[in-house]
Design a protein around this motif. Structure first.
Motif, PDB file in Angstrom:
ATOM      1  N   PRO A   1       0.343  -1.244  -0.302  1.00  0.00           N
ATOM      2  CA  PRO A   1      -0.658  -0.133   0.213  1.00  0.00           C
ATOM      3  C   PRO A   1       0.962   1.357  -0.183  1.00  0.00           C
ATOM      4  CG  PRO A   1       0.251  -0.905   1.788  1.00  0.00           C
ATOM      5  CD  PRO A   1       0.160  -2.204   1.171  1.00  0.00           C
ATOM      6  N   PRO A   2       0.012   2.184  -0.219  1.00  0.00           N
ATOM      7  CA  PRO A   2       1.410   3.472  -0.196  1.00  0.00           C
ATOM      8  C   PRO A   2       1.118   4.072   0.772  1.00  0.00           C
ATOM      9  CG  PRO A   2      -0.456   4.380  -1.380  1.00  0.00           C
ATOM     10  CD  PRO A   2      -1.186   2.300  -1.249  1.00  0.00           C
ATOM     11  N   PRO A   3       2.522   4.983   1.164  1.00  0.00           N
ATOM     12  CA  PRO A   3       2.398   4.964   2.309  1.00  0.00           C
ATOM     13  C   PRO A   3       1.046   6.672   2.662  1.00  0.00           C
ATOM     14  CG  PRO A   3       4.675   6.059   0.680  1.00  0.00           C
ATOM     15  CD  PRO A   3       3.483   5.057   0.251  1.00  0.00           C
ATOM     16  N   PRO A   4       1.810   6.566   3.544  1.00  0.00           N
ATOM     17  CA  PRO A   4       0.176   7.572   3.825  1.00  0.00           C
ATOM     18  C   PRO A   4       1.051   9.061   3.384  1.00  0.00           C
ATOM     19  CG  PRO A   4       1.525   7.350   6.256  1.00  0.00           C
ATOM     20  CD  PRO A   4       1.715   7.093   4.928  1.00  0.00           C
ATOM     21  N   PRO A   5       0.225   9.962   3.455  1.00  0.00           N
ATOM     22  CA  PRO A   5       0.613  11.525   2.764  1.00  0.00           C
ATOM     23  C   PRO A   5       1.141  12.034   4.260  1.00  0.00           C
ATOM     24  CG  PRO A   5      -1.836  11.733   3.170  1.00  0.00           C
ATOM     25  CD  PRO A   5      -1.386  10.182   3.085  1.00  0.00           C
ATOM     26  N   PRO A   6       1.904  13.395   3.784  1.00  0.00           N
ATOM     27  CA  PRO A   6       2.512  13.502   4.552  1.00  0.00           C
ATOM     28  C   PRO A   6       1.329  15.316   5.697  1.00  0.00           C
ATOM     29  CG  PRO A   6       2.895  15.071   2.651  1.00  0.00           C
ATOM     30  CD  PRO A   6       2.238  13.698   3.022  1.00  0.00           C
ATOM     31  N   PHE A   7       1.155  14.426   7.031  1.00  0.00           N
ATOM     32  CA  PHE A   7      -0.320  14.992   7.553  1.00  0.00           C
ATOM     33  C   PHE A   7      -0.010  16.113   8.536  1.00  0.00           C
ATOM     34  CE2 PHE A   7      -3.482  14.659  10.732  1.00  0.00           C
ATOM     35  CZ  PHE A   7      -4.769  15.012  10.749  1.00  0.00           C
TER      36      PHE A   7
ATOM     37  N   GLY B   1       0.468  18.941   4.907  1.00  0.00           N
ATOM     38  CA  GLY B   1       1.894  19.235   4.856  1.00  0.00           C
ATOM     39  C   GLY B   1       2.229  19.253   3.591  1.00  0.00           C
ATOM     40  N   ARG B   2       3.407  20.402   3.311  1.00  0.00           N
ATOM     41  CA  ARG B   2       3.701  20.057   1.561  1.00  0.00           C
ATOM     42  C   ARG B   2       3.713  18.755   0.787  1.00  0.00           C
ATOM     43  NH1 ARG B   2       5.435  24.034  -1.704  1.00  0.00           N
ATOM     44  NH2 ARG B   2       6.418  23.134  -3.464  1.00  0.00           N
ATOM     45  N   PRO B   3       3.137  18.933  -0.020  1.00  0.00           N
ATOM     46  CA  PRO B   3       3.095  17.336  -1.335  1.00  0.00           C
ATOM     47  C   PRO B   3       4.448  16.881  -1.486  1.00  0.00           C
ATOM     48  CG  PRO B   3       1.358  18.783  -1.748  1.00  0.00           C
ATOM     49  CD  PRO B   3       2.350  19.256  -0.713  1.00  0.00           C
ATOM     50  N   ARG B   4       4.776  15.780  -1.701  1.00  0.00           N
ATOM     51  CA  ARG B   4       6.301  15.494  -2.313  1.00  0.00           C
ATOM     52  C   ARG B   4       5.922  14.889  -3.345  1.00  0.00           C
ATOM     53  NH1 ARG B   4       7.061  12.470   3.150  1.00  0.00           N
ATOM     54  NH2 ARG B   4       4.968  11.740   2.806  1.00  0.00           N
ATOM     55  N   THR B   5       4.780  13.507  -3.606  1.00  0.00           N
ATOM     56  CA  THR B   5       4.922  13.088  -4.686  1.00  0.00           C
ATOM     57  C   THR B   5       3.304  13.040  -5.009  1.00  0.00           C
ATOM     58  OG1 THR B   5       3.006  11.433  -3.393  1.00  0.00           O
ATOM     59  CG2 THR B   5       5.454  10.561  -3.263  1.00  0.00           C
ATOM     60  N   LEU B   6       3.448  12.469  -6.415  1.00  0.00           N
ATOM     61  CA  LEU B   6       2.132  13.228  -7.701  1.00  0.00           C
ATOM     62  C   LEU B   6       1.030  12.467  -6.850  1.00  0.00           C
ATOM     63  CD1 LEU B   6       1.223  13.552 -10.100  1.00  0.00           C
ATOM     64  CD2 LEU B   6       1.650  10.820 -11.292  1.00  0.00           C
ATOM     65  N   ARG B   7       0.493  11.565  -6.216  1.00  0.00           N
ATOM     66  CA  ARG B   7      -0.065  10.661  -5.707  1.00  0.00           C
ATOM     67  C   ARG B   7      -0.823  11.890  -4.722  1.00  0.00           C
ATOM     68  NH1 ARG B   7      -2.675   5.663  -4.588  1.00  0.00           N
ATOM     69  NH2 ARG B   7      -0.147   4.686  -4.851  1.00  0.00           N
ATOM     70  N   GLU B   8       0.578  12.502  -3.698  1.00  0.00           N
ATOM     71  CA  GLU B   8       0.240  13.497  -2.808  1.00  0.00           C
ATOM     72  C   GLU B   8       0.005  14.505  -3.547  1.00  0.00           C
ATOM     73  OE1 GLU B   8       3.955  13.543  -0.621  1.00  0.00           O
ATOM     74  OE2 GLU B   8       3.179  12.069   0.438  1.00  0.00           O
ATOM     75  N   HIS B   9      -0.571  15.497  -4.535  1.00  0.00           N
ATOM     76  CA  HIS B   9      -0.211  16.412  -4.905  1.00  0.00           C
ATOM     77  C   HIS B   9      -1.622  16.285  -5.764  1.00  0.00           C
ATOM     78  CE1 HIS B   9       3.404  18.912  -5.090  1.00  0.00           C
ATOM     79  NE2 HIS B   9       4.230  17.907  -5.489  1.00  0.00           N
ATOM     80  N   ARG B  10      -2.043  15.460  -6.345  1.00  0.00           N
ATOM     81  CA  ARG B  10      -3.463  15.065  -6.505  1.00  0.00           C
ATOM     82  C   ARG B  10      -4.728  14.734  -5.375  1.00  0.00           C
ATOM     83  NH1 ARG B  10      -6.771  10.880  -6.169  1.00  0.00           N
ATOM     84  NH2 ARG B  10      -4.786   9.059  -5.833  1.00  0.00           N
TER      85      ARG B  10
ATOM     86  N   ALA C   1      -9.738  13.225  -7.886  1.00  0.00           N
ATOM     87  CA  ALA C   1     -10.085  12.297  -8.470  1.00  0.00           C
ATOM     88  C   ALA C   1      -8.800  11.659  -9.431  1.00  0.00           C
ATOM     89  CB  ALA C   1     -11.480  11.170  -8.549  1.00  0.00           C
ATOM     90  N   PRO C   2      -8.603  10.141  -9.267  1.00  0.00           N
ATOM     91  CA  PRO C   2      -7.255   9.556 -10.350  1.00  0.00           C
ATOM     92  C   PRO C   2      -7.844   9.484 -11.632  1.00  0.00           C
ATOM     93  CG  PRO C   2      -8.181   8.570  -9.000  1.00  0.00           C
ATOM     94  CD  PRO C   2      -8.382   9.364  -8.554  1.00  0.00           C
TER      95      PRO C   2
ATOM     96  N   TYR D   1      -1.673   5.889 -15.261  1.00  0.00           N
ATOM     97  CA  TYR D   1      -1.754   6.302 -14.343  1.00  0.00           C
ATOM     98  C   TYR D   1      -1.388   5.973 -13.239  1.00  0.00           C
ATOM     99  CZ  TYR D   1      -2.409  10.470 -11.611  1.00  0.00           C
ATOM    100  OH  TYR D   1      -2.200  11.639 -10.409  1.00  0.00           O
ATOM    101  N   LEU D   2      -2.228   4.935 -12.822  1.00  0.00           N
ATOM    102  CA  LEU D   2      -2.277   5.101 -11.334  1.00  0.00           C
ATOM    103  C   LEU D   2      -0.415   4.055 -11.229  1.00  0.00           C
ATOM    104  CD1 LEU D   2      -6.308   3.840 -10.438  1.00  0.00           C
ATOM    105  CD2 LEU D   2      -4.829   5.298  -9.864  1.00  0.00           C
ATOM    106  N   ARG D   3      -0.431   3.556 -12.366  1.00  0.00           N
ATOM    107  CA  ARG D   3       0.606   2.642 -11.750  1.00  0.00           C
ATOM    108  C   ARG D   3       2.260   3.780 -11.839  1.00  0.00           C
ATOM    109  NH1 ARG D   3      -1.117  -0.487 -16.201  1.00  0.00           N
ATOM    110  NH2 ARG D   3      -0.444   0.376 -17.630  1.00  0.00           N
ATOM    111  N   MET D   4       2.124   5.273 -12.539  1.00  0.00           N
ATOM    112  CA  MET D   4       2.646   6.362 -12.242  1.00  0.00           C
ATOM    113  C   MET D   4       2.876   7.171 -10.962  1.00  0.00           C
ATOM    114  SD  MET D   4       3.097   7.909 -15.737  1.00  0.00           S
ATOM    115  CE  MET D   4       1.730   8.771 -15.717  1.00  0.00           C
ATOM    116  N   GLU D   5       1.362   6.330 -10.293  1.00  0.00           N
ATOM    117  CA  GLU D   5       1.348   7.303  -8.435  1.00  0.00           C
ATOM    118  C   GLU D   5       1.674   5.863  -7.996  1.00  0.00           C
ATOM    119  OE1 GLU D   5      -2.495   8.027  -7.145  1.00  0.00           O
ATOM    120  OE2 GLU D   5      -2.541  10.039  -8.584  1.00  0.00           O
ATOM    121  N   GLU D   6       2.085   4.802  -8.769  1.00  0.00           N
ATOM    122  CA  GLU D   6       2.489   3.287  -7.352  1.00  0.00           C
ATOM    123  C   GLU D   6       4.061   3.680  -7.390  1.00  0.00           C
ATOM    124  OE1 GLU D   6       0.565   0.165  -9.146  1.00  0.00           O
ATOM    125  OE2 GLU D   6      -2.073   0.713  -7.852  1.00  0.00           O
ATOM    126  N   ASP D   7       4.236   3.274  -8.531  1.00  0.00           N
ATOM    127  CA  ASP D   7       5.862   3.656  -8.599  1.00  0.00           C
ATOM    128  C   ASP D   7       7.131   4.192  -8.858  1.00  0.00           C
ATOM    129  OD1 ASP D   7       5.742   4.334 -11.268  1.00  0.00           O
ATOM    130  OD2 ASP D   7       5.699   2.555 -11.593  1.00  0.00           O
TER     131      ASP D   7
END
Length: 227
Positions: free
Chosen positions: A3-9, A77-86, A92-93, A107-113
């Motif tokens: 599973p993806p790591p949690p966003p910077p909360f 917090g400040r988003p770091r990854t594509l998923r966090e920015h979204r 929605a993806p 697109y989801l594969r790019m978010e995941e890796d």
């Protein structure tokens, strides 16, 4: 896949928003259980998130934002990854995939890796839909390390030789870019000269290494200082 790591909360923001609504942790937990389908959430979960001893996952974050009547980005917090920015933009993806002209699974594969495989035109579409700053674009498209290598060359040799390549990677306007590279070069060389002048060769090496380790961060700070 894992599973993806949690966003910077942003724990302080969550506590502040809850207080502004006059809600107790028990009220938030009840809302998450009854309205957002998270039957396991207790006031203890809410307090742990607010104290920073635990972080909500993506589903919990979206639900918490709903319970606190705020945008998910207000809890990040400040988003770091594509998923966090979204997530921060509350998009929605499938909407991002549609905006950049990409199949949702791709697109989801790019978010995941964490590897961007889109075209330059798709980068422009991504900037528009997620309202990305230049520094964010570099980060989410995997250009941070190439940029760092160019910047290290710019500050240790002739910065003028790197203007075009850095400009292509960052899309920073040329006048701002030139002044930022000039400032960065001056700061680095000034540190080296000052510490050598004090007779501390080892100190100079340490000061230079520290500056180079933070070279990308230093670069964006210089860009932000320009009008």
């Amino acid at each position: 896949s894992s599973p993806p790591p949690p966003p910077p909360f942003d724990a302080q923001a969550a506590r502040r928003l809850r207080g502004a609504l006059g809600m107790g942790p028990e009220h938030v937990a009840h809302a998450l259980r009854s309205a957002y389908g998270l039957p396991y959430v207790t006031p203890g979960h809410v307090l742990a998130w607010e104290r920073g001893t635990a972080a909500p996952d993506h589903t919990e974050l979206a639900a918490l934002a709903g319970a606190l009547w705020c945008d998910p980005g207000e809890l990040l917090g400040r988003p770091r990854t594509l998923r966090e920015h979204r997530i921060a933009r509350g998009v929605a993806p499938q909407d991002v995939a549609r905006a950049v002209g990409m199949a949702l699974p791709a697109y989801l594969r790019m978010e995941e890796d964490g590897t961007w495989r889109g075209t330059e035109r798709q980068v422009l579409d991504l900037v528009r839909v997620l309202r990305l700053e230049p520094a964010d674009v570099v980060a989410v498209t995997g250009r941070t390390e190439p940029l760092a290598a160019l910047l290290r060359g710019a500050v240790t040799t002739r910065w003028q030789a790197y203007v075009r390549q850095v400009g292509e990677l960052t899309a920073v306007e040329r006048p701002v870019l030139e002044e930022s590279l000039r400032r960065l070069h001056r700061d680095y060389q000034g540190r080296m000269t000052a510490t050598l002048g004090w007779g501390g060769g080892g100190t100079a090496g340490a000061a230079g290494e520290e500056f180079l380790e933070r070279i990308v961060e230093n670069f964006w700070a210089a860009v932000r200082r320009e009008p």
